[in-house]
Write an enzyme that holds these catalytic residues in place. Structure first.
Site, PDB file in Angstrom:
ATOM      1  NE  ARG A 139      17.770  88.592  52.197  1.00 30.56           N
ATOM      2  CZ  ARG A 139      18.785  87.794  52.547  1.00 30.56           C
ATOM      3  NH1 ARG A 139      19.186  87.720  53.801  1.00 30.56           N
ATOM      4  NH2 ARG A 139      19.418  87.079  51.632  1.00 30.56           N
TER       5      ARG A 139
ATOM      6  CG  HIS B 281      22.978  91.020  56.038  1.00 31.34           C
ATOM      7  ND1 HIS B 281      22.033  91.372  55.105  1.00 31.34           N
ATOM      8  CD2 HIS B 281      23.040  89.664  55.987  1.00 31.34           C
ATOM      9  CE1 HIS B 281      21.560  90.290  54.518  1.00 31.34           C
ATOM     10  NE2 HIS B 281      22.164  89.234  55.046  1.00 31.34           N
TER      11      HIS B 281
END
Ligand code: NAP
Ligand code: GLV
Length: 308
Positions: free
Chosen positions: A223, A271
């Protein structure tokens, strides 16, 4: 009794088709066509709200529409409703493709060659054999282990860092905060696959990046908030980091003025390192339904005390 899908609208029809094919006997609904909220026993969502149980009073299991669960405020989830992560081998395999690409790109200096091409420079850089390149993975969970297994046949020197001791194919497992500096000091290429928790937020800050060998490569597929992004930029500018391949960011997309966008030593992707594979995810849910009927423990339940 029904299963309600309330995550990504773009994937909704694929979920409907997968349930229709794999479990036609189950009633499957797509938000916003919720019908009677009292019918909803299983909810697939990317995040949840404080009024979850008021909205769905008979909810039995909440499924995260992804592997990470940091987007859920665990303190808001009722204790009797387990939160389950959707992980399956296909998702892990897709992640290993991305990480293999990123490791090989850093190993073979592709970011430097890209910069040279932009400057119309034709120059060879030294080639280092894989057997002399040390690659370390932070977080030896479902995805981290799959990545290590994919990298092992390529001949790199592998190691891992984890909360608890795990077997690392062909290499050493470093354990806990105490061994983090020693782990980092021997990573020519560092891959982050930790979950985001209060313990791992900002874990790759200046102090830790400074433990890496000069010119190390960084792959972040965990993340964005695992990195202190300003410290990463500084490490790139100072040469501590030779290159970074980044798939996740503190803010997605990063703001237009973010230095990562134009940094010659950074390759960004939006992502996409891996996503839930819907057939695999439905199979996990169906297996959990069978387990629930038999009274067995569910698969992939998030441990709220650990936050992952
Ligand atoms: P997982 O199976 O839960 O594994 C997490 C691993 O991290 C475990 O081995 C755990 O140790 C270790 N860990 C947790 N906290 C730690 C700490 N404080 N110190 C050291 N080790 C720690 O998770 P996963 O399925 O592999 O997924 C990992 C993460 O990948 C997700 O949370 C998500 O953020 C990210 N992800 C990104 C993408 C993308 O497209 N970029 C896609 C999917 C997932 P123990 O073994 O001791 O529990
Ligand atoms: C994607 O990042 C996921 O957590 O599934």
């Amino acid at each position: 009794m029904c299963i309600l899908y309330m995550a990504w609208p773009s994937d909704a029809e694929q979920w409907r088709a997968a349930f229709a094919r794999l479990a036609p006997e189950l009633e499957f609904r797509l938000a916003p066509d919720i019908g009677d909220p009292g019918d909803v026993r299983y909810l697939i969502a990317w995040e949840s709200s404080a009024d979850l149980i008021e909205r769905f009073p008979n909810l039995r299991v909440l499924y995260s529409a992804g592997a990470g669960v940091d987007q859920f405020d665990l303190s808001l989830l009722p204790a009797h409703v387990p939160l389950v992560r959707l992980v399956d081998p296909a998702m892990a395999s897709i992640m290993t493709e991305y990480v293999q690409f990123a490791v090989l790109a850093l190993h073979r200096d592709i970011l430097s060659y890209r910069a040279q091409q932009t400057a119309r420079v034709w120059a060879e850089l030294p080639i280092i054999p894989a057997a002399r390149r040390r690659v370390g993975v932070m977080g030896i969970g479902n995805l981290g282990l799959a990545v290590l297994e994919r990298l092992h046949p390529l001949g790199f020197q592998l190691s891992g860092w984890n909360r608890s001791e795990k077997a690392v194919p062909g290499g050493r497992c470093y354990v806990g905060m105490e061994q983090l500096p020693a782990f980092l000091a021997q990573c020519d290429i560092l891959i982050n696959l930790l979950p985001l928790t209060p313990q791992t937020t900002g874990i790759l800050n200046r102090e830790r990046l400074d433990c890496l060998p000069m010119g190390a490569g960084l792959v972040n597929v965990g993340r964005g908030a695992h990195l202190v992004e300003a410290d990463v930029v500084r490490a790139l500018d100072e040469g501590r980091l030779g290159g970074a391949i980044l798939d996740v960011f503190e803010q997605e997309p990063p703001p237009p003025e973010h230095p990562f966008w134009s940094h010659p030593k950074v390759l960004m992707t939006p992502h996409v390192a891996s996503t839930v594979q819907i057939d695999g995810a439905v199979s996990v849910i169906l297996e959990n339904l069978r387990r629930e009927r038999r009274g067995d423990a569910l698969l992939n339940v998030v441990d709220r005390s650990r936050g992952y």
